[in-house]
Design a protein around this motif. Sequence first.
Motif, PDB file in Angstrom:
ATOM      1  N   SER A 210      41.490  38.970  43.068  1.00  0.00           N
ATOM      2  CA  SER A 210      42.642  38.825  42.172  1.00  0.00           C
ATOM      3  C   SER A 210      42.390  39.671  40.924  1.00  0.00           C
ATOM      4  O   SER A 210      41.267  40.139  40.682  1.00  0.00           O
ATOM      5  N   SER A 211      43.430  39.859  40.115  1.00  0.00           N
ATOM      6  CA  SER A 211      43.316  40.637  38.876  1.00  0.00           C
ATOM      7  C   SER A 211      44.150  39.960  37.796  1.00  0.00           C
ATOM      8  O   SER A 211      45.221  39.387  38.066  1.00  0.00           O
ATOM      9  N   TYR A 212      43.674  40.067  36.547  1.00  0.00           N
ATOM     10  CA  TYR A 212      44.311  39.383  35.419  1.00  0.00           C
ATOM     11  C   TYR A 212      44.325  40.317  34.207  1.00  0.00           C
ATOM     12  O   TYR A 212      43.489  41.228  34.083  1.00  0.00           O
ATOM     13  N   GLY A 213      45.256  40.071  33.293  1.00  0.00           N
ATOM     14  CA  GLY A 213      45.295  40.794  32.037  1.00  0.00           C
ATOM     15  C   GLY A 213      46.361  41.863  31.997  1.00  0.00           C
ATOM     16  O   GLY A 213      47.216  41.979  32.884  1.00  0.00           O
ATOM     17  N   ALA A 214      46.305  42.693  30.951  1.00  0.00           N
ATOM     18  CA  ALA A 214      47.254  43.787  30.737  1.00  0.00           C
ATOM     19  C   ALA A 214      46.509  44.969  30.141  1.00  0.00           C
ATOM     20  O   ALA A 214      45.575  44.794  29.342  1.00  0.00           O
ATOM     21  N   LEU A 215      46.960  46.182  30.497  1.00  0.00           N
ATOM     22  CA  LEU A 215      46.316  47.417  30.059  1.00  0.00           C
ATOM     23  C   LEU A 215      47.296  48.261  29.264  1.00  0.00           C
ATOM     24  O   LEU A 215      48.495  48.318  29.584  1.00  0.00           O
ATOM     25  N   PHE A 216      46.759  48.943  28.232  1.00  0.00           N
ATOM     26  CA  PHE A 216      47.539  49.923  27.479  1.00  0.00           C
ATOM     27  C   PHE A 216      47.215  51.320  27.998  1.00  0.00           C
ATOM     28  O   PHE A 216      46.140  51.563  28.543  1.00  0.00           O
ATOM     29  N   GLU A 217      48.140  52.225  27.769  1.00  0.00           N
ATOM     30  CA  GLU A 217      47.949  53.590  28.247  1.00  0.00           C
ATOM     31  C   GLU A 217      47.066  54.380  27.279  1.00  0.00           C
ATOM     32  O   GLU A 217      47.148  54.217  26.056  1.00  0.00           O
ATOM     33  N   LYS A 364      50.991  45.541  33.217  1.00  0.00           N
ATOM     34  CA  LYS A 364      50.580  44.160  33.472  1.00  0.00           C
ATOM     35  C   LYS A 364      50.109  44.013  34.911  1.00  0.00           C
ATOM     36  O   LYS A 364      50.739  44.523  35.832  1.00  0.00           O
ATOM     37  N   LEU A 365      49.031  43.296  35.068  1.00  0.00           N
ATOM     38  CA  LEU A 365      48.488  43.065  36.393  1.00  0.00           C
ATOM     39  C   LEU A 365      49.087  41.799  37.008  1.00  0.00           C
ATOM     40  O   LEU A 365      50.057  41.254  36.471  1.00  0.00           O
ATOM     41  N   GLU A 366      48.509  41.318  38.080  1.00  0.00           N
ATOM     42  CA  GLU A 366      49.106  40.200  38.824  1.00  0.00           C
ATOM     43  C   GLU A 366      49.296  38.969  37.959  1.00  0.00           C
ATOM     44  O   GLU A 366      50.363  38.338  37.973  1.00  0.00           O
ATOM     45  N   CYS A 383      42.743  45.094  28.172  1.00  0.00           N
ATOM     46  CA  CYS A 383      41.644  44.706  29.063  1.00  0.00           C
ATOM     47  C   CYS A 383      42.213  44.059  30.316  1.00  0.00           C
ATOM     48  O   CYS A 383      43.176  43.287  30.247  1.00  0.00           O
ATOM     49  N   ALA A 384      41.616  44.400  31.444  1.00  0.00           N
ATOM     50  CA  ALA A 384      41.993  43.796  32.722  1.00  0.00           C
ATOM     51  C   ALA A 384      40.735  43.280  33.397  1.00  0.00           C
ATOM     52  O   ALA A 384      39.671  43.927  33.351  1.00  0.00           O
ATOM     53  N   LEU A 402      28.712  38.019  47.211  1.00  0.00           N
ATOM     54  CA  LEU A 402      28.604  38.044  45.757  1.00  0.00           C
ATOM     55  C   LEU A 402      29.995  38.239  45.161  1.00  0.00           C
ATOM     56  O   LEU A 402      30.705  39.185  45.519  1.00  0.00           O
ATOM     57  N   VAL A 403      30.381  37.371  44.244  1.00  0.00           N
ATOM     58  CA  VAL A 403      31.655  37.469  43.536  1.00  0.00           C
ATOM     59  C   VAL A 403      31.374  37.945  42.116  1.00  0.00           C
ATOM     60  O   VAL A 403      30.545  37.358  41.409  1.00  0.00           O
ATOM     61  N   VAL A 404      32.079  39.007  41.701  1.00  0.00           N
ATOM     62  CA  VAL A 404      31.836  39.648  40.406  1.00  0.00           C
ATOM     63  C   VAL A 404      33.147  39.729  39.637  1.00  0.00           C
ATOM     64  O   VAL A 404      34.200  40.045  40.217  1.00  0.00           O
ATOM     65  N   ARG A 405      33.068  39.482  38.338  1.00  0.00           N
ATOM     66  CA  ARG A 405      34.195  39.750  37.450  1.00  0.00           C
ATOM     67  C   ARG A 405      33.944  41.076  36.740  1.00  0.00           C
ATOM     68  O   ARG A 405      33.015  41.195  35.935  1.00  0.00           O
ATOM     69  N   ALA A 406      34.756  42.078  37.065  1.00  0.00           N
ATOM     70  CA  ALA A 406      34.627  43.410  36.485  1.00  0.00           C
ATOM     71  C   ALA A 406      35.761  43.659  35.500  1.00  0.00           C
ATOM     72  O   ALA A 406      36.855  43.085  35.630  1.00  0.00           O
ATOM     73  N   GLU A 407      35.522  44.521  34.504  1.00  0.00           N
ATOM     74  CA  GLU A 407      36.486  44.766  33.445  1.00  0.00           C
ATOM     75  C   GLU A 407      36.891  46.236  33.414  1.00  0.00           C
ATOM     76  O   GLU A 407      36.063  47.124  33.617  1.00  0.00           O
ATOM     77  N   VAL A 408      38.199  46.465  33.144  1.00  0.00           N
ATOM     78  CA  VAL A 408      38.761  47.803  32.982  1.00  0.00           C
ATOM     79  C   VAL A 408      39.407  47.861  31.602  1.00  0.00           C
ATOM     80  O   VAL A 408      40.012  46.870  31.147  1.00  0.00           O
ATOM     81  N   ASP A 409      39.297  49.024  30.926  1.00  0.00           N
ATOM     82  CA  ASP A 409      39.700  49.116  29.522  1.00  0.00           C
ATOM     83  C   ASP A 409      41.107  49.662  29.319  1.00  0.00           C
ATOM     84  O   ASP A 409      41.760  49.309  28.334  1.00  0.00           O
ATOM     85  N   ALA A 410      41.598  50.541  30.156  1.00  0.00           N
ATOM     86  CA  ALA A 410      42.911  51.151  29.945  1.00  0.00           C
ATOM     87  C   ALA A 410      43.359  51.812  31.239  1.00  0.00           C
ATOM     88  O   ALA A 410      42.658  51.764  32.263  1.00  0.00           O
ATOM     89  N   TYR A 411      44.524  52.452  31.174  1.00  0.00           N
ATOM     90  CA  TYR A 411      45.011  53.202  32.334  1.00  0.00           C
ATOM     91  C   TYR A 411      45.592  54.528  31.851  1.00  0.00           C
ATOM     92  O   TYR A 411      45.905  54.707  30.654  1.00  0.00           O
ATOM     93  N   THR A 412      45.752  55.452  32.748  1.00  0.00           N
ATOM     94  CA  THR A 412      46.357  56.740  32.459  1.00  0.00           C
ATOM     95  C   THR A 412      47.166  57.182  33.663  1.00  0.00           C
ATOM     96  O   THR A 412      46.960  56.686  34.779  1.00  0.00           O
ATOM     97  N   ILE A 413      48.085  58.105  33.431  1.00  0.00           N
ATOM     98  CA  ILE A 413      48.938  58.619  34.491  1.00  0.00           C
ATOM     99  C   ILE A 413      48.292  59.877  35.057  1.00  0.00           C
ATOM    100  O   ILE A 413      48.031  60.842  34.319  1.00  0.00           O
ATOM    101  N   GLY A 414      48.006  59.854  36.359  1.00  0.00           N
ATOM    102  CA  GLY A 414      47.365  60.984  36.992  1.00  0.00           C
ATOM    103  C   GLY A 414      48.344  62.086  37.339  1.00  0.00           C
ATOM    104  O   GLY A 414      49.548  62.030  37.031  1.00  0.00           O
ATOM    105  N   SER A 415      47.821  63.114  37.993  1.00  0.00           N
ATOM    106  CA  SER A 415      48.653  64.262  38.376  1.00  0.00           C
ATOM    107  C   SER A 415      49.718  63.873  39.393  1.00  0.00           C
ATOM    108  O   SER A 415      50.775  64.496  39.458  1.00  0.00           O
TER     109      SER A 415
END
Length: 578
Positions: A210-217, A364-366, A383-384, A402-415
């Motif tokens: 699953s995924s939680y949170g919201a990311l800024f560009e 926004k994620l799930e 943060c997501a 193994l269950v891990v909680r990983a964090e992502v900081d932002a997102y960007t628009i690719g090519s």
Amino acid sequence: MASFKLPQLQPDNDLWGPASGSNALPSELKDIPFAPYAKNDKVGRIADWNNASGASNDAANARGGRQGRARDVQQNFGTSAASSAFAYFHGDDEASFSVVDNTRTAASRRGGLGQMSQRGGRGGRGGAGAAGGRGASKFGAGAGRGARGGRGGARGGRGGGRFGWKEWDKPQRIREASVTVGQDWEQVEEIDFVRLGKLRLEVEEPQDISSYGALFEYDRSYDRVTVKTAQALSSIDRIRYNPTTSDDPIIQEISSKQDAKIYMTDSILALLMCATRSVYSWDIIITKTADGKVFFDKRDGGPFDYLTVNENAADPPLEAPEGKENEAAAKANALNTPSALSLEATYVNQNFGFQIVNEKNVYKLEHENPFYSADETDPLASCAYRYRKFNLSSEESDPVELVVRAEVDAYTIGSSKEKQLITIKSLNEFDARAQGAGGAQDWRSKLDSQRGAVVATEMKNNSFKLARFAVQSLLAGADSMKLGYISRANPKDASRHTILGTSWLKPRELAGQMAVNLSNGWGIVRTIADLARKADEGKYVLLKDPNKQTIRMYRVPANFGEEGEDGAEEDEAMDQDA
């Protein structure tokens, strides 16, 4: 025809021998001289049984010229003081024996200590101030080259003032452990880094839960930042949650529904996978429940919430000296101690991530942020949280998940106009001329023209930190990592910073450049997980030795890690009573 006749021996009752008495030997052996000796004994002369022991010893000592020196007289087996005629004496020729070496040796151009003293220096370099010229500095005397072209003899020679090569005689730095080992702690296991470096385990791609949170560009304008167009680092108030594993409600929910046995966060997992690169001490709390599940937690106030600076440098930063006589030095170096630099690096990394995003564009994620409550007034940071499951099983009969909680900081628009997840990290420069800088170049003069050299130096001085950055990005499934280069606006002021530049990095490529072996990292995690699974129910601490490349696992009391909270409550109660 020639013949040989034994000499007639006169009987003497005062001496021991074949002729000492009429009943000592049979008559046919009466006239044969006899003395017991071993095959390795040296017989120097024919025995004279009638010679007095004192006379023979005096004659031997007088012959050798060494009267009263017992080590020059070696008695052989079977001889006594009375029959010292059998003793072997070293000749005078042995004392003058020497080995002659005919090999040629190249003549040294530099005179030694004695030669330079006799010659009084070379070309006017000697004199009283030189104290032997260049040769003296070899022996650590701190002597200078002497007067050369008007230069005084007080100047230190080559290597003068420090003895040895590469400072091998420098005292070893003693560090303190991140947590004090209690007297009631029981050591369960000890593993050195050499054994950890030989472990291997291949792990497949993870499964997203699953995924939680919201990311800024990400704001693309920061791609154009250079040293000439540097921007000031701002302090932005945002809320970002980073709870430990046991306090995460999503992990608690997952553990109640799934059969996975191991649970941890990406920061703990990345540290274990890169543990062999660590120098400073760290500790992890391991809790095994009654149903066999294992939780890896960070300790409140532990090293997981802070970033290190130049941990892997050949001469890392030093703590400020203690004592009244060192107050001036401690005040001058207060900004560049390991603890102060760690706080500064954490502050810089957090604010850099808050600043380079555009809060108008939100992804926004799930699910919403599980740690944010309606009572909070400060806005959330970008943060997501991604919960992922890794299969560490090496045999089908023994599944390990193994269950891990990983964090992502932002997102960007690719090519391809698709959203790409990124992580944001930073490196900070404090003072290129200060102790502990690790030979780093001045970023303001070298970052734009020689960025490769700057990055290579940072990879050497911060090998453990950058390896963790790369592994955390891989665990979170990030497509790219944005790395910022941030320096102090003034080397003597740790409160104001400037963004000198940024760069894009692929996590897998960065791991390859730094020789990060993911298979070895998974092998380390599986080995430590097996130790926890085989242990009895209870609480344990995995501690990195502060001065050795060793990790130890201790069994600790069940209330470990809760003393700080209890102490804080007691302090509040005392304040209220007062």
